[in-house]
Design a protein around this motif. Structure first.
Motif, PDB file in Angstrom:
ATOM      1  N   UNK A 122      41.759  44.485  39.933  1.00  0.00           N
ATOM      2  CA  UNK A 122      42.167  45.851  39.690  1.00  0.00           C
ATOM      3  C   UNK A 122      42.847  45.779  38.069  1.00  0.00           C
ATOM      4  N   UNK A 123      42.318  46.972  37.586  1.00  0.00           N
ATOM      5  CA  UNK A 123      42.832  47.042  36.079  1.00  0.00           C
ATOM      6  C   UNK A 123      44.563  47.744  36.135  1.00  0.00           C
ATOM      7  N   UNK A 124      45.072  47.805  35.178  1.00  0.00           N
ATOM      8  CA  UNK A 124      46.404  48.534  35.270  1.00  0.00           C
ATOM      9  C   UNK A 124      46.467  49.699  35.723  1.00  0.00           C
ATOM     10  N   UNK A 125      47.180  49.954  36.631  1.00  0.00           N
ATOM     11  CA  UNK A 125      47.481  51.246  37.332  1.00  0.00           C
ATOM     12  C   UNK A 125      46.526  51.498  38.433  1.00  0.00           C
ATOM     13  N   UNK A 126      45.981  50.537  39.002  1.00  0.00           N
ATOM     14  CA  UNK A 126      45.273  50.376  40.160  1.00  0.00           C
ATOM     15  C   UNK A 126      45.805  49.346  41.037  1.00  0.00           C
ATOM     16  N   UNK A 127      45.455  49.388  42.191  1.00  0.00           N
ATOM     17  CA  UNK A 127      45.782  48.406  43.329  1.00  0.00           C
ATOM     18  C   UNK A 127      44.629  48.227  44.297  1.00  0.00           C
ATOM     19  N   UNK A 128      44.666  47.162  44.881  1.00  0.00           N
ATOM     20  CA  UNK A 128      43.607  46.781  45.931  1.00  0.00           C
ATOM     21  C   UNK A 128      43.835  47.424  47.250  1.00  0.00           C
ATOM     22  N   UNK A 129      43.023  48.165  47.662  1.00  0.00           N
ATOM     23  CA  UNK A 129      43.028  48.686  48.964  1.00  0.00           C
ATOM     24  C   UNK A 129      42.623  47.913  49.865  1.00  0.00           C
ATOM     25  N   UNK A 130      43.268  47.326  50.818  1.00  0.00           N
ATOM     26  CA  UNK A 130      42.742  46.061  51.675  1.00  0.00           C
ATOM     27  C   UNK A 130      41.799  46.588  52.830  1.00  0.00           C
ATOM     28  N   UNK A 131      41.888  47.878  53.053  1.00  0.00           N
ATOM     29  CA  UNK A 131      40.953  48.491  54.119  1.00  0.00           C
ATOM     30  C   UNK A 131      39.611  48.591  53.601  1.00  0.00           C
ATOM     31  N   UNK A 132      39.442  49.039  52.276  1.00  0.00           N
ATOM     32  CA  UNK A 132      38.240  49.230  51.798  1.00  0.00           C
ATOM     33  C   UNK A 132      37.676  48.220  50.856  1.00  0.00           C
ATOM     34  N   UNK A 133      38.491  47.591  50.552  1.00  0.00           N
ATOM     35  CA  UNK A 133      38.505  46.593  49.382  1.00  0.00           C
ATOM     36  C   UNK A 133      38.048  46.869  47.951  1.00  0.00           C
TER      37      UNK A 133
END
Length: 107
Positions: free
Chosen positions: A17-28
């Motif tokens: 993920x780019x800066x300012x984003x995080x991985x959503x484990x539910x959706x990938x």
């Protein structure tokens, strides 16, 4: 894409993920992060909330003074309603339109 950095590997590819984003484990998928939180709204890009109807502010925590029938101009103009909905009218959407009955106060 706009939320990930991907690079080729010998056996496929790898994305982070780019800066300012995080991985959503539910959706990938990478989702934006709003450090201030979005009290009554949705984080649409890093540190930018989209407020739900009738709310304003950086974190969408300020309710407009429009009896829940309008958005307002902003935090410093909570009583400046932009457009009355739900068959209401008045400076603060506090009255019913002609031929409509009931109370327009507080939604």
């Amino acid at each position: 894409n706009e939320t990930q950095n991907c690079s080729d590997k010998l056996d496929g590819f790898e994305c982070t993920c780019k800066n300012g984003y995080t991985l959503d484990n539910a959706t990938g998928l990478c989702r934006p992060v709003c450090e201030q939180g979005c009290v009554t709204g949705v984080c649409v890009e890093p540190n930018r909330c989209q407020c739900h109807f009738g709310y304003v502010g950086q974190n969408c925590s300020v309710e407009c003074q429009c009896n829940k029938h309008s958005n307002c101009i902003g935090v410093n103009a909570q009583d400046k309603c932009t457009e009355c909905f739900n068959n209401t009218m008045g400076l603060h959407c506090e009255k019913c339109k002609p031929l409509f009955v009931g109370s327009a106060l507080n939604g």
